[in-house]
Design an enzyme around this catalytic site. Structure first.
Site, mmCIF file in Angstrom:
data_model
loop_
_atom_site.group_PDB
_atom_site.id
_atom_site.type_symbol
_atom_site.label_atom_id
_atom_site.label_comp_id
_atom_site.label_asym_id
_atom_site.label_seq_id
_atom_site.Cartn_x
_atom_site.Cartn_y
_atom_site.Cartn_z
ATOM 1 N N SER A 179 -23.841 -33.096 32.212
ATOM 2 C CA SER A 179 -24.717 -32.164 31.678
ATOM 3 C C SER A 179 -25.152 -30.886 32.548
ATOM 4 O O SER A 179 -24.386 -30.571 33.237
ATOM 5 C CB SER A 179 -25.662 -32.901 30.811
ATOM 6 O OG SER A 179 -26.150 -31.944 29.795
ATOM 7 N N ASP B 133 -19.131 -34.516 21.117
ATOM 8 C CA ASP B 133 -20.413 -34.028 22.100
ATOM 9 C C ASP B 133 -20.984 -33.303 21.063
ATOM 10 O O ASP B 133 -20.618 -31.997 20.922
ATOM 11 C CB ASP B 133 -20.300 -33.502 23.305
ATOM 12 C CG ASP B 133 -21.153 -33.489 24.048
ATOM 13 O OD1 ASP B 133 -22.550 -33.172 23.359
ATOM 14 O OD2 ASP B 133 -21.273 -33.560 25.334
ATOM 15 N N HIS C 80 -22.861 -37.162 23.978
ATOM 16 C CA HIS C 80 -23.512 -36.529 24.811
ATOM 17 C C HIS C 80 -24.362 -37.651 25.707
ATOM 18 O O HIS C 80 -25.504 -37.721 25.671
ATOM 19 C CB HIS C 80 -24.378 -35.411 24.745
ATOM 20 C CG HIS C 80 -24.665 -34.416 25.559
ATOM 21 N ND1 HIS C 80 -23.755 -33.654 26.283
ATOM 22 C CD2 HIS C 80 -25.843 -34.678 26.750
ATOM 23 C CE1 HIS C 80 -24.428 -32.961 27.292
ATOM 24 N NE2 HIS C 80 -25.462 -33.464 27.618
#
Length: 294
Positions: free
Chosen positions: A114, A240, A268
């Site tokens: 991320s 995601d 995610h």
């Protein structure tokens, strides 16, 4: 957990595996802590022959909290006014480089998830001599046209700070349900334990806003990534909702020779069921793939 002073701040870190094995640096995301790299996943990596280093970014967990820098004005930053931006992703990458230097590590395989993927990308751009390989997980290049969050996921990202421990835990669990992997839903008790541990270890909502400001204000990395010459792996969940899959596709397209692994059912997060596959792919990129280049 031990701390080191690097790049002018204190960084909390932890290691696993044999120190004589090649170093593998794990960089976590927005508001996340080193414990967001699950112990079992770290063990998977160490078992594949790496000395694994994970740490808290500045303004997260038990690393330096920079409240003296104030709270950024996010609407103003989105409007192009950088006055309240406290630091950039390049500063976070410099923290990582400083940590490696303080640990005496000359070169590391760099893995980020991320926002951590953004930092890892910037690290490879800014510190090529320290980068043995690059793996960017559920991340993007900084091009705002790609990887755009769904409205539901964007709402999770912008939720206000919780006023109590109980509400912080409940909010964290709810957020995990929105952005997590639909193909591999985490058990309720596991999520509750995770978010309770994170709150007790270091709840830093103002620090998270400063990190978010760094994401918004940092320049796009596409051109810089074109100069990355180390083996590169991009991993992204097909499902995601927070950084949608086009972000991973753009990242892989920017690095010559990069491998793109899109995993159905993954959102995610890092589902337990995928740890062997993820660790195997990271190890394969780090150990088996030749250096890239044009």
């Amino acid at each position: 957990m031990p701390h080191l002073h690097a790049n002018g701040i204190d960084l909390c870190y932890e290691t696993a595996g044999n120190p004589s094995d090649p170093a593998l640096l794990l960089i976590m995301g927005l508001g996340a802590q080193l414990v967001d790299w699950p112990d079992g996943f770290v063990e998977e990596l160490a078992g594949r022959g790496f000395h694994v280093i994970r740490y808290d970014n500045r303004d997260a967990g038990r690393s330096s909290l920079l409240d003296d820098l104030g709270v950024p004005n996010v609407p103003a930053i989105l409007g192009g006014d950088p006055a309240t931006v406290p630091y950039l992703l390049s500063d976070l990458a410099a923290d990582a480089a400083g940590l490696l230097g303080a640990l005496g590590v000359e070169r590391a395989h760099v893995v980020g998830a991320s926002m951590g993927g953004m930092i890892a990308q910037q690290f490879a751009i800014d510190h090529p001599d320290l980068t043995a390989s690059l793996c960017s997980i559920m991340s993007t290049t900084g091009d705002r046209a790609v990887g755009r969050a769904t409205p539901e996921a964007a709402a999770v990202l912008m939720r206000p700070a919780a006023p109590s421990r109980e509400e912080a835990i409940a909010g964290g669990v709810a957020a995990s349900r929105v952005i997590g992997s639909p193909g591999y839903p985490a058990p309720q008790q596991e999520l509750e334990r995770k978010h309770a541990a994170k709150f007790d270890r270091g709840y830093r909502p103002q620090g998270t806003m400063r990190q978010y400001a760094a994401i918004l204000a940092s320049p796009e990395r596409t051109e810089g990534l074109r100069g990355v010459k180390v083996p590169t792996l991009v991993i992204h969940g097909a499902d995601d909702p927070l950084i949608t899959v086009s972000g991973g596709e753009a990242t892989a397209a920017a690095v010559a020779g990069a491998e793109l692994l899109i995993i159905p059912g993954m959102g995610h997060d890092l589902p337990r069921e995928l740890w062997p596959q993820l660790a195997g792919a990271i190890a394969g990129n780090a150990i088996e793939r030749p250096r890239t280049g044009r």
